[in-house]
Design a protein around this motif. Structure first.
Motif, PDB file in Angstrom:
ATOM      1  N   GLN B  38      27.535 -49.773  32.822  1.00 23.02           N
ATOM      2  CA  GLN B  38      26.140 -50.812  32.953  1.00 23.02           C
ATOM      3  C   GLN B  38      26.791 -52.009  34.342  1.00 23.02           C
ATOM      4  O   GLN B  38      27.811 -52.273  34.303  1.00 23.02           O
ATOM      5  CB  GLN B  38      25.988 -52.172  31.724  1.00 23.02           C
ATOM      6  N   GLN B  42      21.512 -54.108  35.945  1.00 23.07           N
ATOM      7  CA  GLN B  42      21.128 -52.736  35.936  1.00 23.07           C
ATOM      8  C   GLN B  42      21.004 -52.585  33.967  1.00 23.07           C
ATOM      9  O   GLN B  42      21.481 -53.685  33.306  1.00 23.07           O
ATOM     10  CB  GLN B  42      21.522 -51.745  36.124  1.00 23.07           C
ATOM     11  N   SER B  43      20.131 -51.486  34.030  1.00 23.89           N
ATOM     12  CA  SER B  43      20.159 -51.187  32.221  1.00 23.89           C
ATOM     13  C   SER B  43      21.540 -50.606  32.103  1.00 23.89           C
ATOM     14  O   SER B  43      22.193 -50.352  32.824  1.00 23.89           O
ATOM     15  CB  SER B  43      19.097 -51.117  31.730  1.00 23.89           C
ATOM     16  N   LEU B  44      22.170 -50.268  30.477  1.00 25.08           N
ATOM     17  CA  LEU B  44      22.593 -49.636  29.616  1.00 25.08           C
ATOM     18  C   LEU B  44      22.218 -48.174  30.006  1.00 25.08           C
ATOM     19  O   LEU B  44      21.765 -47.758  29.911  1.00 25.08           O
ATOM     20  CB  LEU B  44      22.953 -49.562  28.532  1.00 25.08           C
TER      21      LEU B  44
END
Lengths: 113, 115
Positions: B38, B42-44
């Motif tokens: 990550q 931001q997203s995973l």
């Protein structure tokens, strides 16, 4: 690749207000999950949904699995300062590898006391 | 139940060295674990799926020789970042697949800084 559109990207609300966020996709999902992530921590599972139309609550949180199986929403009622964090939706695609999730980009929630 | 731990929580290493991160399911057995990366805000991003007793499945663009994954037991998966570079600095999070096979339970993450 497959995408989940999560909105809103961020929210600034007053303590006590209700919150609503959602995820949509052009693909069909057989599972929807909602997670919350605090800074510097891993995501924590809030609610899991397995059937179209399913409405599930966890305290002040309520989530629904859309009838079309392409969307889900999460509502938080009477928000409190500790609700602050990033909320992620995640879905398991129909026909996808078991357990593999697709994540939304997250909704950052800020609560003003 | 469904607790996942990660160790270390933070690590700073020099360029060129290798770093091992452990992911453990504490109160359940996990035949499948996942490793994510990550970036800030931001997203995973899924890096790989780790299956007990077999080779990991890597996502497109993830170098398997750089990010070595070993899932030697039903409660432990390890991620080794080999020959680390500053661009490998990131937040690495593991998860384990729970009893219902669709719920992933995440560890607390490991902050890696490569100097």
């Amino acid at each position: 690749g497959q995408q989940l559109n999560q909105s809103p990207q961020s929210m600034f609300i007053q303590e006590g207000e209700d919150v609503s966020m959602n995820c949509t996709s052009s693909s069909i999902f057989n599972t929807w999950l909602w997670y919350k992530q605090d800074p510097g921590e891993g995501p924590v599972l809030l609610i899991a949904l397995y059937k179209a139309g399913e409405l599930t609550s966890n305290g002040r949180l309520t989530a629904q699995f859309g009838i079309t199986r392409k969307d889900s929403f999460l509502n938080i009622s009477a928000s409190i300062p500790s609700d602050v964090g990033i909320y992620f939706c995640a879905g398991q695609l129909t026909g996808g590898s078991q357990g593999n999730l697709i994540f939304g980009k997250g909704t950052k929630l800020s609560v003003k006391p | 139940g469904a607790v996942v731990s990660q160790h270390p929580s933070r690590v700073i290493c020099k360029s060129g060295t290798s770093v091992k991160i452990e992911c453990r399911s504490l109160d359940f057995q996990a035949t499948t674990m996942f490793w994510y990366r990550q970036f800030p805000k931001q997203s995973l991003m899924l890096m790989a799926t780790s299956n007990e007793g077999s080779k990991a499945t890597y996502e497109q663009g993830v170098e398997k020789d750089k990010f070595l994954i070993n899932h030697a037991s039903l409660t432990l998966s390890t991620l080794t970042v080999t020959s680390a570079h500053p661009e490998d600095s990131s937040f690495y999070i593991c998860s384990a697949l729970g009893f219902l096979a669709y719920e992933q339970y995440f560890g607390p993450g490991t902050r890696l800084t490569v100097t």
